[in-house]
Design an enzyme around this catalytic site. Structure first.
Site, PDB file in Angstrom:
ATOM      1  N   GLU A 172       0.933  -1.126  -0.092  1.00 15.37           N
ATOM      2  CA  GLU A 172       0.252  -0.116   0.063  1.00 15.37           C
ATOM      3  C   GLU A 172       0.661   1.217  -0.160  1.00 15.37           C
ATOM      4  O   GLU A 172       0.809   2.344   0.864  1.00 15.37           O
ATOM      5  CB  GLU A 172      -0.664   0.050   1.682  1.00 15.37           C
ATOM      6  CG  GLU A 172      -1.864  -1.572   1.255  1.00 15.37           C
ATOM      7  CD  GLU A 172      -2.940  -1.135   2.202  1.00 15.37           C
ATOM      8  OE1 GLU A 172      -2.639  -0.048   2.873  1.00 15.37           O
ATOM      9  OE2 GLU A 172      -3.755  -1.999   2.201  1.00 15.37           O
ATOM     10  N   GLU A 373      -5.101  -8.535   1.321  1.00 11.36           N
ATOM     11  CA  GLU A 373      -5.940  -7.877   2.066  1.00 11.36           C
ATOM     12  C   GLU A 373      -7.881  -8.287   2.490  1.00 11.36           C
ATOM     13  O   GLU A 373      -8.023  -7.697   1.534  1.00 11.36           O
ATOM     14  CB  GLU A 373      -5.278  -7.343   2.854  1.00 11.36           C
ATOM     15  CG  GLU A 373      -4.460  -6.993   3.466  1.00 11.36           C
ATOM     16  CD  GLU A 373      -3.997  -5.650   4.247  1.00 11.36           C
ATOM     17  OE1 GLU A 373      -4.567  -5.276   5.201  1.00 11.36           O
ATOM     18  OE2 GLU A 373      -2.594  -5.610   4.161  1.00 11.36           O
TER      19      GLU A 373
HETATM   20  C1  GBH Z   1      -4.246  -2.154   5.205  1.00 15.45           C
HETATM   21  O1  GBH Z   1      -5.068  -0.669   5.451  1.00 15.45           O
HETATM   22  C2  GBH Z   1      -3.077  -1.753   5.886  1.00 15.45           C
HETATM   23  O2  GBH Z   1      -2.446  -3.800   5.004  1.00 15.45           O
HETATM   24  C3  GBH Z   1      -3.101  -2.996   7.821  1.00 15.45           C
HETATM   25  O3  GBH Z   1      -1.955  -3.024   7.930  1.00 15.45           O
HETATM   26  C4  GBH Z   1      -4.678  -2.905   8.291  1.00 15.45           C
HETATM   27  O4  GBH Z   1      -4.380  -2.876   9.395  1.00 15.45           O
HETATM   28  C5  GBH Z   1      -5.353  -3.587   7.356  1.00 15.45           C
HETATM   29  O5  GBH Z   1      -5.539  -2.524   6.002  1.00 15.45           O
HETATM   30  C6  GBH Z   1      -6.994  -2.511   8.105  1.00 15.45           C
HETATM   31  O6  GBH Z   1      -7.043  -1.474   8.382  1.00 15.45           O
HETATM   32  O7  GBH Z   1     -10.531   7.671   2.449  1.00 15.45           O
HETATM   33  O8  GBH Z   1      -8.762   8.820   3.132  1.00 15.45           O
HETATM   34  O9  GBH Z   1     -10.390   7.817   4.622  1.00 15.45           O
HETATM   35  C7  GBH Z   1      -5.979   0.407   4.966  1.00 15.45           C
HETATM   36  C8  GBH Z   1      -5.941   0.362   3.719  1.00 15.45           C
HETATM   37  C9  GBH Z   1      -6.615   2.660   3.190  1.00 15.45           C
HETATM   38  C10 GBH Z   1      -8.569   1.779   4.817  1.00 15.45           C
HETATM   39  C11 GBH Z   1      -7.157   4.306   3.538  1.00 15.45           C
HETATM   40  C12 GBH Z   1      -8.491   3.153   4.897  1.00 15.45           C
HETATM   41  C13 GBH Z   1      -9.329   4.806   4.055  1.00 15.45           C
HETATM   42  C14 GBH Z   1      -9.083   6.180   3.620  1.00 15.45           C
HETATM   43  N1  GBH Z   1      -6.658   1.690   4.346  1.00 15.45           N
HETATM   44  N2  GBH Z   1      -8.459   4.284   4.216  1.00 15.45           N
HETATM   45  S1  GBH Z   1      -9.468   7.837   3.412  1.00 15.45           S
END
Ligand code: GBH
Length: 468
Positions: A172, A373
């Site tokens: 990511e 994931e």
């Molecule tokens: C993943 O990231 C991770 O890889 C992992 O480590 C983590 O524990 C898991 O998910 C659960 O969170 O529109 O600006 O509010 C999460 C990816 C990307 C999810 C951003 C929430 C919100 C962006 N995230 N998203 S925003």
């Protein structure tokens, strides 16, 4: 909508890879063991006000000490694959120079255990724990970090490459760049959109350089893992076929450029979208993108790893306040989806995953896809030694049906890794959000299979979902 357990049987293709995922800082603890030095997440979580409850990864699941028991759990569940990440600050404590063999020893022991148990290791080289020394030298907004990452990747591959065939460079990069350096919700907590855009480019460059290093070492399968989502309007949450207005379509396209095409176009085609370059030009300029960089970023890779939790729902119109995580999107409004939510407040929209997979299959047919994931946080309770996490089981069932539907329509999806094996340190949310299919009592480090884990184990055994 949401999860439904009352649908027909869904058989997955033979050889479909079933597994679970974790990440180093979220589970290992043992932050000072065997020569490990601080990462940006040690610094960030140690800074008051950054993580809920003041939680840190100091102890986490103590997986560093309990890894053998954890592999036994995976084996009991029948997992075919386990995706973990390697902590750069264990392997190369200052991010440059000296390699620390004792740090590599841990992953070597873990890999041996996995292989003994018949579980295929999927190693991720970077899941956000940048050595603090490198951040002090400029972090990802500095070009040199990309070269340091390739050196580190080479060192890990030299030690594990005889036993690990499945490699991921980055997890990511959007999150590393835009939450780390844009809105500052993640480590290192900088708030500078121009720095975030530079970080994104240098992460991509690091991916390309590390891919070259892994390939030179003989790596068989290389994956780039992205947080991807279909970008849709509120009306499309209810009716996927709804036609957005011209203004909404523009908002959708802007966010798709930043979230999806900013990464996939350079990695798979060697070019940035023109509208992305316009945003970069207006936010700090293009000088950090050197001639030849896109050729380096564009290395042949086998797979894109998809981390999917929910769709990204937007429409045209001014947001509450410009979000430094989305430069150039001041005229985009982020919307609440009309759908049930998890404990994170994230909407549950399984068909968003089918939509995403089919779009990727259409637009980027050159790579294989794997869901690296997918999962959900719920407020679990332990009752008489059980966790009846029906919400999570429903979430997983719904999303697996979405994967199945996408495969039936032609998407080349090779596997599915649930996030997460264990309850763990959920970044800015600390330990209050539980994503595991295995419950962890953080006071005793006792593990307990939740009902969702027992259910998942049956799914794996059957290579699919039962009808009911
Ligand atoms: C993943 O990231 C991770 O890889 C992992 O480590 C983590 O524990 C898991 O998910 C659960 O969170 O529109 O600006 O509010 C999460 C990816 C990307 C999810 C951003 C929430 C919100 C962006 N995230 N998203 S925003």
């Amino acid at each position: 909508r949401g999860a439904s357990l009352t649908q027909g049987r869904a058989d997955f293709p033979t050889g479909f890879v079933w597994g679970a995922a974790t990440a180093s800082y979220q589970i290992e603890g043992a932050v000072k063991e065997d020569g490990r030095r601080p990462s940006i997440w040690d610094t960030f979580s140690g800074t008051p006000g950054k993580v809920a409850g003041g939680d840190t990864g100091d102890v986490a699941c103590e997986h560093y000490f309990h890894y053998a028991d954890d592999v036994r759990l995976m084996s009991d569940l029948g997992l075919a694959a386990y995706r973990f990440s390697v902590a750069w600050p264990r392997v190369q404590p200052d991010g440059t120079g000296r390699i620390n063999p004792r740090g590599l020893d841990f992953y070597s022991r873990l890999v041996d255990r996995l292989l003994e148990a018949g579980i295929t290791p999927y190693a991720t080289l970077y899941h956000w724990d940048l050595p603090q020394t490198l951040e002090d030298a400029g972090g990802w907004p500095a070009r040199d970090t990309a070269h340091r990452f390739a050196d580190y990747a080479r060192a890990v591959h030299e030690r594990l490459g005889d036993r690990v065939q499945h490699w991921t460079t980055l997890n990511e990069p959007w999150v590393s760049a835009f939450l780390g350096y844009g809105n500052g919700v993640h480590a290192p907590g900088r708030q500078d959109p121009a720095a975030a855009l530079r970080a994104a480019h240098h992460l991509l460059l690091g991916h390309g350089l590390a891919t070259q290093a892994l390939r030179a070492g003989g790596a068989e399968e290389i994956t780039l893992v992205l947080n991807l989502a279909p970008v849709i309007t509120p009306a499309q949450v209810r009716d996927p076929a709804a036609e957005p207005s011209a203004a909404d379509a523009e908002a959708v396209n802007r966010i798709d450029t930043l979230l999806v095409r900013q990464f996939l176009d350079p990695a798979l085609r060697g070019e940035y979208p023109a509208d992305l370059l316009t945003i970069v030009e207006r936010n700090g300029g293009l000088a950090h993108i050197h001639d030849g960089d896109l050729g380096t970023v564009h290395q042949p890779i086998e797979m894109i790893g998809i981390n999917y939790y929910n769709p990204c729902v937007v429409e045209s119109g001014p947001g509450e306040a410009a979000d430094a995580a989305w430069p150039g999107s001041e005229d985009v409004r982020f919307c609440t989806a009309d759908a049930p939510v998890t404990a994170m407040g994230w909407p549950i929209v399984p068909n968003g995953l089918s939509r995403l997979l089919l779009r990727l299959a259409d637009d980027y047919p050159e790579v294989g896809l794997i869901v690296t994931e997918n999962g959900a946080a719920f407020d679990d309770v332990v009752e008489d030694g059980r966790v009846h996490d029906t919400g999570r089981t429903g979430y997983l069932d719904g999303h697996l049906r979405a994967v199945h539907a996408a495969i039936a329509e032609g998407a080349d999806v090779r596997g599915y890794l649930v996030w997460s094996l264990l309850d763990n340190f959920e970044w800015a949310e600390g330990y209050r959000r539980r994503f595991g299919i295995v419950h962890v009592d953080f006071a005793t480090q006792r593990r307990l299979l939740k009902d969702s884990a027992l259910w998942y184990s049956e799914v794996i055994k059957r290579n699919g979902l039962r009808g009911s």
